[in-house]
Write a protein that holds these residues in place. Sequence first.
Motif, PDB file in Angstrom:
ATOM      1  N   TYR A 225       0.767  -1.137  -0.016  1.00  0.00           N
ATOM      2  CA  TYR A 225      -0.065   0.123   0.005  1.00  0.00           C
ATOM      3  C   TYR A 225       0.987   1.284   0.049  1.00  0.00           C
ATOM      4  N   THR A 226       1.479   1.756   1.267  1.00  0.00           N
ATOM      5  CA  THR A 226       2.303   2.675   1.278  1.00  0.00           C
ATOM      6  C   THR A 226       3.605   2.330   0.517  1.00  0.00           C
ATOM      7  N   ILE A 227       4.218   3.232  -0.168  1.00  0.00           N
ATOM      8  CA  ILE A 227       5.648   2.870  -1.037  1.00  0.00           C
ATOM      9  C   ILE A 227       6.399   4.152  -1.179  1.00  0.00           C
ATOM     10  N   VAL A 228       7.585   4.284  -0.700  1.00  0.00           N
ATOM     11  CA  VAL A 228       8.314   5.168  -0.769  1.00  0.00           C
ATOM     12  C   VAL A 228       9.462   4.796  -1.721  1.00  0.00           C
ATOM     13  N   PRO A 229       9.315   5.576  -2.871  1.00  0.00           N
ATOM     14  CA  PRO A 229      10.473   5.101  -4.104  1.00  0.00           C
ATOM     15  C   PRO A 229      12.017   5.355  -3.476  1.00  0.00           C
ATOM     16  N   ARG A 230      12.067   6.359  -2.658  1.00  0.00           N
ATOM     17  CA  ARG A 230      13.483   6.241  -1.933  1.00  0.00           C
ATOM     18  C   ARG A 230      13.907   5.180  -1.238  1.00  0.00           C
ATOM     19  N   GLN A 231      13.032   4.447  -0.683  1.00  0.00           N
ATOM     20  CA  GLN A 231      13.139   3.365   0.210  1.00  0.00           C
ATOM     21  C   GLN A 231      13.525   2.177  -0.681  1.00  0.00           C
ATOM     22  N   ILE A 232      12.682   2.036  -1.732  1.00  0.00           N
ATOM     23  CA  ILE A 232      12.877   0.953  -2.603  1.00  0.00           C
ATOM     24  C   ILE A 232      14.314   1.026  -3.177  1.00  0.00           C
ATOM     25  N   LYS A 233      14.742   2.242  -3.656  1.00  0.00           N
ATOM     26  CA  LYS A 233      15.712   2.533  -4.270  1.00  0.00           C
ATOM     27  C   LYS A 233      16.997   1.767  -3.452  1.00  0.00           C
ATOM     28  N   GLU A 234      16.877   2.446  -2.076  1.00  0.00           N
ATOM     29  CA  GLU A 234      18.039   1.948  -0.994  1.00  0.00           C
ATOM     30  C   GLU A 234      17.862   0.438  -0.969  1.00  0.00           C
ATOM     31  N   ASP A 235      16.693   0.103  -0.791  1.00  0.00           N
ATOM     32  CA  ASP A 235      16.513  -1.777  -0.762  1.00  0.00           C
ATOM     33  C   ASP A 235      17.321  -2.467  -1.825  1.00  0.00           C
ATOM     34  N   LEU A 236      16.985  -2.166  -2.985  1.00  0.00           N
ATOM     35  CA  LEU A 236      17.457  -2.712  -4.163  1.00  0.00           C
ATOM     36  C   LEU A 236      18.980  -2.633  -4.190  1.00  0.00           C
ATOM     37  N   GLN A 237      19.663  -1.285  -3.819  1.00  0.00           N
ATOM     38  CA  GLN A 237      21.005  -1.160  -3.803  1.00  0.00           C
ATOM     39  C   GLN A 237      21.663  -2.114  -2.580  1.00  0.00           C
ATOM     40  N   TRP A 238      21.006  -2.219  -1.716  1.00  0.00           N
ATOM     41  CA  TRP A 238      21.604  -3.139  -0.568  1.00  0.00           C
ATOM     42  C   TRP A 238      21.785  -4.697  -1.321  1.00  0.00           C
ATOM     43  N   MET A 239      20.566  -4.827  -1.881  1.00  0.00           N
ATOM     44  CA  MET A 239      20.616  -6.364  -2.694  1.00  0.00           C
ATOM     45  C   MET A 239      21.765  -6.272  -3.625  1.00  0.00           C
ATOM     46  N   ALA A 240      21.714  -5.390  -4.586  1.00  0.00           N
ATOM     47  CA  ALA A 240      22.719  -5.385  -5.636  1.00  0.00           C
ATOM     48  C   ALA A 240      24.260  -5.399  -5.038  1.00  0.00           C
ATOM     49  N   ASP A 241      24.506  -4.745  -3.986  1.00  0.00           N
ATOM     50  CA  ASP A 241      25.584  -4.757  -3.230  1.00  0.00           C
ATOM     51  C   ASP A 241      26.279  -6.191  -2.924  1.00  0.00           C
ATOM     52  N   ILE A 242      25.348  -6.933  -2.573  1.00  0.00           N
ATOM     53  CA  ILE A 242      25.949  -8.373  -2.220  1.00  0.00           C
ATOM     54  C   ILE A 242      25.858  -9.332  -3.445  1.00  0.00           C
ATOM     55  N   GLY A 243      25.465  -9.003  -4.383  1.00  0.00           N
ATOM     56  CA  GLY A 243      25.414  -9.901  -5.971  1.00  0.00           C
ATOM     57  C   GLY A 243      24.189 -10.272  -6.057  1.00  0.00           C
ATOM     58  N   THR A 244      23.090  -9.712  -5.532  1.00  0.00           N
ATOM     59  CA  THR A 244      21.435 -10.213  -5.988  1.00  0.00           C
ATOM     60  C   THR A 244      21.190  -9.787  -7.240  1.00  0.00           C
ATOM     61  N   ASN A 245      21.055 -10.760  -8.232  1.00  0.00           N
ATOM     62  CA  ASN A 245      20.735 -10.640  -9.542  1.00  0.00           C
ATOM     63  C   ASN A 245      19.257 -10.795  -9.892  1.00  0.00           C
ATOM     64  N   VAL A 246      18.408 -11.202  -8.856  1.00  0.00           N
ATOM     65  CA  VAL A 246      16.869 -11.344  -9.120  1.00  0.00           C
ATOM     66  C   VAL A 246      16.208 -10.711  -7.860  1.00  0.00           C
ATOM     67  N   VAL A 247      15.262 -10.179  -7.861  1.00  0.00           N
ATOM     68  CA  VAL A 247      14.229  -9.712  -6.790  1.00  0.00           C
ATOM     69  C   VAL A 247      12.853 -10.332  -7.236  1.00  0.00           C
ATOM     70  N   SER A 248      12.019 -10.907  -5.941  1.00  0.00           N
ATOM     71  CA  SER A 248      10.973 -11.510  -6.315  1.00  0.00           C
ATOM     72  C   SER A 248       9.983 -10.893  -5.208  1.00  0.00           C
ATOM     73  N   VAL A 249       8.816 -10.519  -6.104  1.00  0.00           N
ATOM     74  CA  VAL A 249       7.742  -9.729  -5.485  1.00  0.00           C
ATOM     75  C   VAL A 249       6.505 -10.620  -5.468  1.00  0.00           C
ATOM     76  N   ALA A 250       5.819 -10.732  -4.350  1.00  0.00           N
ATOM     77  CA  ALA A 250       4.587 -11.463  -4.107  1.00  0.00           C
ATOM     78  C   ALA A 250       3.545 -10.651  -4.942  1.00  0.00           C
ATOM     79  N   ILE A 251       2.838 -11.280  -5.660  1.00  0.00           N
ATOM     80  CA  ILE A 251       1.670 -10.791  -6.545  1.00  0.00           C
ATOM     81  C   ILE A 251       0.330 -11.559  -6.161  1.00  0.00           C
ATOM     82  N   LEU A 252      -0.351 -10.672  -5.398  1.00  0.00           N
ATOM     83  CA  LEU A 252      -1.762 -11.096  -5.010  1.00  0.00           C
ATOM     84  C   LEU A 252      -2.683 -11.049  -6.275  1.00  0.00           C
ATOM     85  N   GLU A 253      -3.891 -11.659  -6.218  1.00  0.00           N
ATOM     86  CA  GLU A 253      -4.782 -11.593  -7.435  1.00  0.00           C
ATOM     87  C   GLU A 253      -5.026 -10.153  -7.355  1.00  0.00           C
TER      88      GLU A 253
END
Length: 352
Positions: free
Chosen positions: A49-77
């Motif tokens: 619901y609430t989504i802060v683009p800055r936080q998304i950017k920071e989260d994904l950068q954390w993932m990229a920094d450890i070598g993450t090459n896929v991010v999986s998002v739960a999709i409800l109907e």
Amino acid sequence: MKRRDFIKDAALASAGMSLLPGIPGAAPPLANKYRTKILNAYYLRAHMYTIVPRQIKEDLQWMADIGTNVVSVAILEQDLFAAVENVQIICNEAEKLNIQVYAVPSRWGGITAGAPKVPSLFSVRNPQTWILKKDGTPAYNDVSGVISSVHYPETASFFKSSLDKAFGLWPLKGVIWDEPKAFTMDYSYRAIANMGKDATFNDSVKAVVDFFSDINKHIKFTHPEITTCLFSYADSPDIIVTEGAKTAALDYYGCDGRPWRNEDGGKLESPGKVLLGNGGRYLSAAHDNQKKSLWLIENHNLMEADIALMNRRLPEIIDSDVDHLIYYYYPRNSQNPDKAMKTIARHLKGFK
């Protein structure tokens, strides 16, 4: 042969479909046969619901920094109409970091897991599809309610149409079938009609495998670039392990569980649901069926003592030579989430 028919036949063959009655199609090729290993972050409900683009950017950068090459998002109907722009923000930021986005169809028909724990909108609207117990009452999942049966064409049609919509909305590169919940005896009308009144648990397991094989073939036909993944519980019966590995048009196969051994103790989701030990069966089954292997590290619901245990056993997880390793990014109910994620980062950085 017309070019259109040639393309259609080629796509069907690549998805493992039969081109002629009675003649099985070729085994599906692995979509990522020559790529590096996958390090995948389960990024569940960040877009709810609430989504802060800055936080998304920071989260994904954390993932990229450890070598993450896929991010999986739960999709409800419901996300197919209620969270379109939110998911797109994640896709946009992931693309900047060369991270692919996979969908985890969550609670669809009550058949899949994922997040959060909610009833299926499809199942609520289609009671005729429910799995029934022998006494005629609905079979329930303890956390998400009724489960639609794989024997009803409406169920398969819903999955396919929902996937088609998801692929049209977002630049997805993969789908993960998370802990199928339909591995149970089914006494619904169509289940009896399809399997007979004397059907066994093994017959029910094979029916679920056939269902996901059909859905995967649809994916490979409509979007051949999509990577398909399926995993079940590490402590599942052998019949689920071996039959699940036969799912057609499937690239990655495996299980989820705690990142330690059963004898280590620690807080378990269920007895024996551990990667080291029971989870090894899935690595063998994937290999035996020409699929790549997958493990999901259950680093959610962790107590402080469990973090130390995870720290001790993660090197063994990595040494197991699994092809696709998933971790939860800041998951639910952790006693010390920052410490837990630092432990994950320290061990998984550079996994390849």
